[in-house]
Scaffold this motif. Sequence first.
Motif, PDB file in Angstrom:
ATOM      1  N   ALA A   1       0.834  -1.208   0.000  1.00 16.75           N
ATOM      2  CA  ALA A   1       0.000   0.000   0.000  1.00 16.75           C
ATOM      3  C   ALA A   1       0.868   1.257   0.000  1.00 16.75           C
ATOM      4  CB  ALA A   1      -0.932  -0.004   1.208  1.00 16.75           C
ATOM      5  N   LEU A   2       1.956   1.253   0.769  1.00 24.40           N
ATOM      6  CA  LEU A   2       2.852   2.410   0.813  1.00 24.40           C
ATOM      7  C   LEU A   2       3.505   2.635  -0.547  1.00 24.40           C
ATOM      8  CD1 LEU A   2       4.607   1.953   4.290  1.00 24.40           C
ATOM      9  CD2 LEU A   2       2.715   3.482   3.696  1.00 24.40           C
ATOM     10  N   ARG A   3       3.884   1.549  -1.200  1.00 23.74           N
ATOM     11  CA  ARG A   3       4.502   1.657  -2.526  1.00 23.74           C
ATOM     12  C   ARG A   3       3.522   2.258  -3.528  1.00 23.74           C
ATOM     13  NH1 ARG A   3       4.944  -1.739  -7.055  1.00 23.74           N
ATOM     14  NH2 ARG A   3       6.917  -1.548  -8.190  1.00 23.74           N
ATOM     15  N   GLU A   4       2.278   1.792  -3.481  1.00 21.01           N
ATOM     16  CA  GLU A   4       1.276   2.309  -4.406  1.00 21.01           C
ATOM     17  C   GLU A   4       0.910   3.755  -4.071  1.00 21.01           C
ATOM     18  OE1 GLU A   4      -1.284   2.408  -7.649  1.00 21.01           O
ATOM     19  OE2 GLU A   4       0.367   1.073  -7.105  1.00 21.01           O
ATOM     20  N   ALA A   5       0.861   4.079  -2.784  1.00 20.88           N
ATOM     21  CA  ALA A   5       0.556   5.452  -2.378  1.00 20.88           C
ATOM     22  C   ALA A   5       1.604   6.421  -2.922  1.00 20.88           C
ATOM     23  CB  ALA A   5       0.485   5.539  -0.854  1.00 20.88           C
ATOM     24  N   THR A   6       2.863   6.013  -2.880  1.00 18.35           N
ATOM     25  CA  THR A   6       3.941   6.852  -3.419  1.00 18.35           C
ATOM     26  C   THR A   6       3.749   7.079  -4.908  1.00 18.35           C
ATOM     27  OG1 THR A   6       5.501   6.046  -1.749  1.00 18.35           O
ATOM     28  CG2 THR A   6       6.431   7.047  -3.732  1.00 18.35           C
TER      29      THR A   6
END
Length: 277
Positions: free
Chosen positions: A38-43
């Motif tokens: 999720a953090l990777r996609e949020a970035t």
Amino acid sequence: MENQITPLNPVAIQIGNFSIKWYGIIIALGVVVALLLALREATKRHFDKELFVDLLIWAIPISIICARIYYVIFQWDFYKDNPSEIIKIWHGGIAIYGALIGAVGTAIIFSRIKKISFFQLADIAAPSLLIAQAIGRWGNFMNQEAHGAETTRSFLESLHLPDFIINQMYIDGVYYQPTFLYESLWNVLGFVVLLILRRTKIRRGELFLSYVIWYSFGRFFIEGMRTDSLMWGDFRVSQVLAVILIVVSVGIMIYRRLKLNPPYYLADKYGKVPKQK
């Protein structure tokens, strides 16, 4: 040979009377993997990734509580006579649908407080939720639970399953269907489908709604194979809820398209999404 089969030890670490079970470790692993994805996609979507960390602090304990409440409600005939068992979650008894209800409810309230789009937040998290659920089912495997009806070793071998799975499905002298595995594989496939959908021209909110529809569709059929379903009269609770969630999700998708005209996510050729208000 079958009499010599020893199940895998559900306890990973034992220190005196204190034990850490594989179930908890596997669930925690699923949460960590989901958060990282999720953090990777949020970035990539220029979305404040710190919001996911803040949300998780609230969502994890609330989801556990809701998962327990959900289970207790539908096993009330037992718990009304044994009220001291209600808080003893370490004795087992949580439900994934209860956890999801808690997580989604927390995310809705969190989004309102932070003044962000719930659907944008949920779209980013949707594939992560599926992969977390896929991993989490292996905790059921270690506990020899969430299995299906009786079967034979020859049938399990015909599925080309490795011996460690077949042997773990040998419980009290009987082989059972590995429904935990069916659901785990269904979730992995759904994860791939959502990743593909995410790279298409899709409206805000529809990735999350697709997640709900995908998971509920598979869960309906897999639940029908299980022997430990929570019941509501003559009906399996998870099957009833699955149908409701599919109908509601499709209805919301149609309503939003006809009445609200939600924006599209417009990814570039690298799959990156420019910041959108």
